[in-house]
Motif scaffolding. Structure first.
Motif, PDB file in Angstrom:
ATOM      1  N   THR A 252       6.721  46.465-120.714  1.00  0.00           N
ATOM      2  CA  THR A 252       6.600  45.254-119.882  1.00  0.00           C
ATOM      3  C   THR A 252       6.838  45.514-118.400  1.00  0.00           C
ATOM      4  O   THR A 252       6.414  44.709-117.570  1.00  0.00           O
ATOM      5  CB  THR A 252       7.606  44.176-120.329  1.00  0.00           C
ATOM      6  N   GLY A 253       7.529  46.596-118.089  1.00  0.00           N
ATOM      7  CA  GLY A 253       7.886  46.842-116.696  1.00  0.00           C
ATOM      8  C   GLY A 253       9.011  45.957-116.207  1.00  0.00           C
ATOM      9  O   GLY A 253       9.307  45.913-115.006  1.00  0.00           O
ATOM     10  N   THR A 254       9.683  45.241-117.127  1.00  0.00           N
ATOM     11  CA  THR A 254      10.819  44.398-116.756  1.00  0.00           C
ATOM     12  C   THR A 254      12.067  44.883-117.482  1.00  0.00           C
ATOM     13  O   THR A 254      11.993  45.626-118.456  1.00  0.00           O
ATOM     14  CB  THR A 254      10.572  42.925-117.116  1.00  0.00           C
ATOM     15  N   GLU A 255      13.214  44.423-117.031  1.00  0.00           N
ATOM     16  CA  GLU A 255      14.492  44.848-117.584  1.00  0.00           C
ATOM     17  C   GLU A 255      14.969  43.860-118.644  1.00  0.00           C
ATOM     18  O   GLU A 255      14.579  42.687-118.656  1.00  0.00           O
ATOM     19  CB  GLU A 255      15.529  44.957-116.449  1.00  0.00           C
ATOM     20  N   LEU A 256      15.800  44.356-119.561  1.00  0.00           N
ATOM     21  CA  LEU A 256      16.501  43.521-120.528  1.00  0.00           C
ATOM     22  C   LEU A 256      17.994  43.589-120.226  1.00  0.00           C
ATOM     23  O   LEU A 256      18.540  44.690-120.087  1.00  0.00           O
ATOM     24  CB  LEU A 256      16.267  44.023-121.957  1.00  0.00           C
ATOM     25  N   HIS A 257      18.633  42.441-120.148  1.00  0.00           N
ATOM     26  CA  HIS A 257      20.068  42.408-119.877  1.00  0.00           C
ATOM     27  C   HIS A 257      20.803  41.887-121.110  1.00  0.00           C
ATOM     28  O   HIS A 257      20.555  40.781-121.575  1.00  0.00           O
ATOM     29  CB  HIS A 257      20.366  41.552-118.646  1.00  0.00           C
ATOM     30  N   GLU A 258      21.701  42.719-121.606  1.00  0.00           N
ATOM     31  CA  GLU A 258      22.422  42.425-122.835  1.00  0.00           C
ATOM     32  C   GLU A 258      23.741  41.729-122.539  1.00  0.00           C
ATOM     33  O   GLU A 258      24.325  41.903-121.462  1.00  0.00           O
ATOM     34  CB  GLU A 258      22.675  43.735-123.589  1.00  0.00           C
ATOM     35  N   ALA A 259      24.227  40.949-123.499  1.00  0.00           N
ATOM     36  CA  ALA A 259      25.506  40.262-123.334  1.00  0.00           C
ATOM     37  C   ALA A 259      26.311  40.330-124.616  1.00  0.00           C
ATOM     38  O   ALA A 259      25.770  40.430-125.710  1.00  0.00           O
ATOM     39  CB  ALA A 259      25.300  38.807-122.940  1.00  0.00           C
ATOM     40  N   TYR A 260      27.617  40.271-124.438  1.00  0.00           N
ATOM     41  CA  TYR A 260      28.553  40.267-125.557  1.00  0.00           C
ATOM     42  C   TYR A 260      29.402  39.003-125.470  1.00  0.00           C
ATOM     43  O   TYR A 260      29.919  38.650-124.401  1.00  0.00           O
ATOM     44  CB  TYR A 260      29.468  41.488-125.497  1.00  0.00           C
ATOM     45  N   GLY A 261      29.521  38.319-126.579  1.00  0.00           N
ATOM     46  CA  GLY A 261      30.372  37.142-126.627  1.00  0.00           C
ATOM     47  C   GLY A 261      30.753  36.859-128.063  1.00  0.00           C
ATOM     48  O   GLY A 261      30.526  37.667-128.960  1.00  0.00           O
ATOM     49  N   MET A 262      31.309  35.695-128.300  1.00  0.00           N
ATOM     50  CA  MET A 262      31.759  35.325-129.630  1.00  0.00           C
ATOM     51  C   MET A 262      31.888  33.808-129.691  1.00  0.00           C
ATOM     52  O   MET A 262      31.897  33.130-128.650  1.00  0.00           O
ATOM     53  CB  MET A 262      33.092  35.992-129.949  1.00  0.00           C
ATOM     54  N   SER A 263      31.962  33.275-130.889  1.00  0.00           N
ATOM     55  CA  SER A 263      32.093  31.830-131.033  1.00  0.00           C
ATOM     56  C   SER A 263      33.329  31.307-130.317  1.00  0.00           C
ATOM     57  O   SER A 263      33.345  30.194-129.804  1.00  0.00           O
ATOM     58  CB  SER A 263      32.177  31.453-132.519  1.00  0.00           C
ATOM     59  N   GLU A 264      34.370  32.130-130.276  1.00  0.00           N
ATOM     60  CA  GLU A 264      35.632  31.694-129.679  1.00  0.00           C
ATOM     61  C   GLU A 264      35.635  31.719-128.150  1.00  0.00           C
ATOM     62  O   GLU A 264      36.494  31.114-127.521  1.00  0.00           O
ATOM     63  CB  GLU A 264      36.775  32.579-130.191  1.00  0.00           C
ATOM     64  N   CYS A 265      34.682  32.445-127.548  1.00  0.00           N
ATOM     65  CA  CYS A 265      34.698  32.525-126.077  1.00  0.00           C
ATOM     66  C   CYS A 265      33.308  32.709-125.479  1.00  0.00           C
ATOM     67  O   CYS A 265      33.188  33.183-124.359  1.00  0.00           O
ATOM     68  CB  CYS A 265      35.617  33.657-125.616  1.00  0.00           C
ATOM     69  N   SER A 266      32.280  32.370-126.202  1.00  0.00           N
ATOM     70  CA  SER A 266      30.932  32.499-125.681  1.00  0.00           C
ATOM     71  C   SER A 266      30.706  33.903-125.129  1.00  0.00           C
ATOM     72  O   SER A 266      31.169  34.880-125.699  1.00  0.00           O
ATOM     73  CB  SER A 266      30.662  31.425-124.615  1.00  0.00           C
ATOM     74  N   THR A 267      30.012  34.025-124.000  1.00  0.00           N
ATOM     75  CA  THR A 267      29.613  35.326-123.460  1.00  0.00           C
ATOM     76  C   THR A 267      30.424  35.652-122.214  1.00  0.00           C
ATOM     77  O   THR A 267      30.446  34.866-121.279  1.00  0.00           O
ATOM     78  CB  THR A 267      28.115  35.316-123.108  1.00  0.00           C
ATOM     79  N   PHE A 268      31.079  36.805-122.199  1.00  0.00           N
ATOM     80  CA  PHE A 268      31.897  37.142-121.036  1.00  0.00           C
ATOM     81  C   PHE A 268      31.713  38.574-120.558  1.00  0.00           C
ATOM     82  O   PHE A 268      32.252  38.961-119.527  1.00  0.00           O
ATOM     83  CB  PHE A 268      33.381  36.863-121.311  1.00  0.00           C
TER      84      PHE A 268
ATOM     85  N   THR B 284      23.255  47.869-116.574  1.00  0.00           N
ATOM     86  CA  THR B 284      24.010  48.701-117.499  1.00  0.00           C
ATOM     87  C   THR B 284      23.829  50.169-117.166  1.00  0.00           C
ATOM     88  O   THR B 284      22.823  50.577-116.584  1.00  0.00           O
ATOM     89  CB  THR B 284      23.568  48.430-118.950  1.00  0.00           C
ATOM     90  N   ARG B 285      24.815  50.941-117.544  1.00  0.00           N
ATOM     91  CA  ARG B 285      24.775  52.381-117.290  1.00  0.00           C
ATOM     92  C   ARG B 285      24.987  53.113-118.604  1.00  0.00           C
ATOM     93  O   ARG B 285      25.962  52.882-119.308  1.00  0.00           O
ATOM     94  CB  ARG B 285      25.869  52.764-116.282  1.00  0.00           C
ATOM     95  N   GLY B 286      24.050  54.013-118.934  1.00  0.00           N
ATOM     96  CA  GLY B 286      24.188  54.788-120.157  1.00  0.00           C
ATOM     97  C   GLY B 286      24.221  53.907-121.387  1.00  0.00           C
ATOM     98  O   GLY B 286      23.399  53.012-121.556  1.00  0.00           O
ATOM     99  N   ALA B 287      25.205  54.139-122.252  1.00  0.00           N
ATOM    100  CA  ALA B 287      25.306  53.387-123.504  1.00  0.00           C
ATOM    101  C   ALA B 287      26.099  52.095-123.354  1.00  0.00           C
ATOM    102  O   ALA B 287      26.241  51.343-124.315  1.00  0.00           O
ATOM    103  CB  ALA B 287      25.965  54.261-124.568  1.00  0.00           C
ATOM    104  N   ALA B 288      26.619  51.814-122.149  1.00  0.00           N
ATOM    105  CA  ALA B 288      27.425  50.613-121.948  1.00  0.00           C
ATOM    106  C   ALA B 288      26.564  49.368-122.096  1.00  0.00           C
ATOM    107  O   ALA B 288      25.359  49.377-121.821  1.00  0.00           O
ATOM    108  CB  ALA B 288      28.076  50.649-120.573  1.00  0.00           C
ATOM    109  N   LEU B 289      27.192  48.254-122.518  1.00  0.00           N
ATOM    110  CA  LEU B 289      26.453  47.002-122.613  1.00  0.00           C
ATOM    111  C   LEU B 289      26.564  46.189-121.331  1.00  0.00           C
ATOM    112  O   LEU B 289      25.773  45.279-121.097  1.00  0.00           O
ATOM    113  CB  LEU B 289      26.892  46.184-123.823  1.00  0.00           C
ATOM    114  N   GLY B 290      27.535  46.491-120.477  1.00  0.00           N
ATOM    115  CA  GLY B 290      27.703  45.777-119.222  1.00  0.00           C
ATOM    116  C   GLY B 290      29.159  45.756-118.818  1.00  0.00           C
ATOM    117  O   GLY B 290      29.969  46.563-119.292  1.00  0.00           O
TER     118      GLY B 290
END
Length: 509
Positions: free
Chosen positions: A297-313, A322-328
């Motif tokens: 696509t030539g566009t980036e994907l941005h990943e997020a981590y969260g949970m029911s108890e605190c949504s995405t942080f 992101t860098r390497g294997a990190a999610l953010g």
């Protein structure tokens, strides 16, 4: 240095406050702007901000006229239609406490929820399974309410109960997670820290109206800043999404990894001229899938981590890729730590459990009817997530899997995510899940369960993992399935994988 990210708290939530009023705060400024477009082959069904606010506040009036009182709980048994977000926000606008639930729940499952919550009413599509209740308000009645005079916003303490969501139950019995009105205030940290969302954006979410990921990322967050939400109508084929994104000039796109995977299947190019980037959440995004999306696509994907108890942080973003294997990294305003077994932050780079500070405005009030359970997950000032991670010196966090999903191989702790990431790049594998399986008493092995067009040669898979994983991380058996087990929200249920292991004795060599 310790694994702590703390650049100061966000601005305090104003008081008095109402979550629904905050979400629809742009209606008075841009009443004629499209707030929502439901994407259909015959043309979109558009809702302006004025129409949306009128429907929400009219629904609030109707619920109060039905005899409900502010503070009472209403269970939502609605399908994938616009009625879902309207009823949800209408209840909150009037001071009621909605409980959105998956339409896939069975009648016995809803009976347990009703017994636990004792809701004052059920907002129900008659086609959706639900146990009996003396006050059920159907979709026809809800639609009629939209035309009623607007209710007053039920303003109050931002720390009071606003809504309840159920956890997926992957770590045991589902729990009712109670959230305050301030939860929507906390989501502002995601606007820059994950989305790079702007008022002129047209954000398309591939999920259903009645999924909390869609409700937050796909609807409430764009509405809160005056953007336009695009939602494909129920039943839309994933293969049709690229054309919908092009036709309706989507600038942002949100989905779970499985949707991206199917969108890219059998394609060597994907033209999305208006798209700036996409978002991924719901399960771990494999590096191979991420790479394929950016290549095609030539566009980036941005990943997020969260949970029911605190949504995405924790997330990546255009400002903090992101860098390497990190999610953010934690979003600005969040306070996050990686804790060791003693409950104190570990040195940077070392693995531990991901934890969020007790004062995060997005953190739940607690588990409804189980007040001691939140306390059991506190380690001093930190709420532990149950997920493993490691924090680099720049704050980037690498996700290492659920604490209770971690596998043991010869005394080494192995993350299933690492095994899955390696195998997801293998040709012929669509989706993969790794789990530790007991093949005889006191003997366990790592097994890879995968989906794909056909069963693959096990010898070739063994050769592949030998080339890509340390020996102690390598699966000793491979099982082809038509589909991997998943919860109502589409997340992989790793705990269910061992039950799919055949009774044959594998060669654990």
């Amino acid at each position: 240095m310790q694994s702590i990210f703390d650049q100061g708290p966000p601005p305090p939530c104003p008081a008095p406050f109402n979550l629904a009023a905050f979400v629809l705060r742009q209606a008075g400024k841009t009443p004629d702007k499209p707030a929502l477009s439901i994407l259909r082959p015959q043309g979109p069904d558009d809702w302006t901000y004025a129409e949306l606010e009128r429907a929400v506040r009219g629904t609030g009036t109707g619920l109060l006229r039905a005899g409900l009182q502010p503070g009472q709980i209403v269970l939502m048994r609605l399908g994938n239609t616009v009625e879902f977000p309207i009823a949800y926000l209408g209840a909150i606008a009037a001071g009621l406490v909605p409980v959105p639930t998956s339409s896939q729940l069975t009648e016995p499952e809803t009976a347990k929820i009703i017994a636990e919550l004792k809701p004052a009413a059920i907002l129900r599509d008659p086609a959706i399974a639900c146990a009996g209740h003396p006050l059920q308000i159907d979709t026809d009645a809800l639609e009629t309410m939209r035309a009623l005079p607007p209710c007053d916003w039920a303003m109050g303490d931002p720390d009071r109960l606003a809504y309840v969501v159920y956890t997926s139950g992957t770590s045991g019995s589902p729990r009712a997670v109670a959230h305050a009105h301030r939860a929507i205030w906390a989501r502002q940290m995601m606007v820059e820290g994950w989305y790079d969302l702007r008022p002129g954006d047209r954000l398309c979410h591939a999920g259903a109206f009645n999924w909390t990921y869609t409700l937050g990322t796909g609807l409430m967050d764009p509405w809160a800043i005056g953007a336009t939400a695009l939602i494909p109508e129920a039943g839309t084929d994933i293969a049709a999404l690229p054309e919908l994104l092009r036709t309706h000039r989507a600038t942002l796109f949100a989905a779970a990894p499985g949707v991206y995977r199917r969108m890219l299947r059998d394609r060597d190019r994907l033209e999305l001229p208006d798209l700036r980037h996409g978002f991924s959440a719901g399960e771990k995004l494999s590096r191979d899938l991420h790479r394929r999306w950016t290549d095609l696509t030539g566009t980036e994907l941005h990943e997020a981590y969260g949970m029911s108890e605190c949504s995405t942080f924790i997330s990546s973003s255009p400002a903090h890729p992101t860098r390497g294997a990190a999610l953010g990294q934690p979003q600005t305003g969040r306070r996050v730590a990686i804790l060791g077994p003693d409950g104190t932050p570990v040195p940077q780079g070392e693995p531990g459990v991901i934890a969020v500070h007790k004062d995060d405005p997005g953190l739940m009030l607690g588990y409804l009817n189980a007040p001691g359970e939140k306390a059991a997950r506190m380690r001093g000032d930190w709420f532990v997530t149950g997920d493993q991670g490691a924090m680099a010196v720049d704050g980037q966090i690498t996700y290492l899997g659920r604490d209770d999903d971690m596998m043991n191989a010869g005394g080494y702790r192995v993350s299933p995510v690492e095994v899955e990431a390696a195998l997801s790049a293998h040709p012929g594998i669509d989706q993969v899940g790794a789990a530790e399986v007991e093949i005889r008493p006191d003997t366990t092995i790592i097994v890879a369960f995968y989906t794909g067009p056909a069963e693959l040669d096990e010898g070739a898979l063994r050769t592949y993992v030998e080339q890509n994983l340390a020996r102690y991380k390598q699966p000793r058996a491979f099982v082809h399935l038509d589909a991997l087990p998943s919860g109502a929200n589409g997340k992989l249920l790793r705990r269910a994988l061992p039950a799919y292991f055949p009774t044959r004795s594998p060669n654990p060599a």
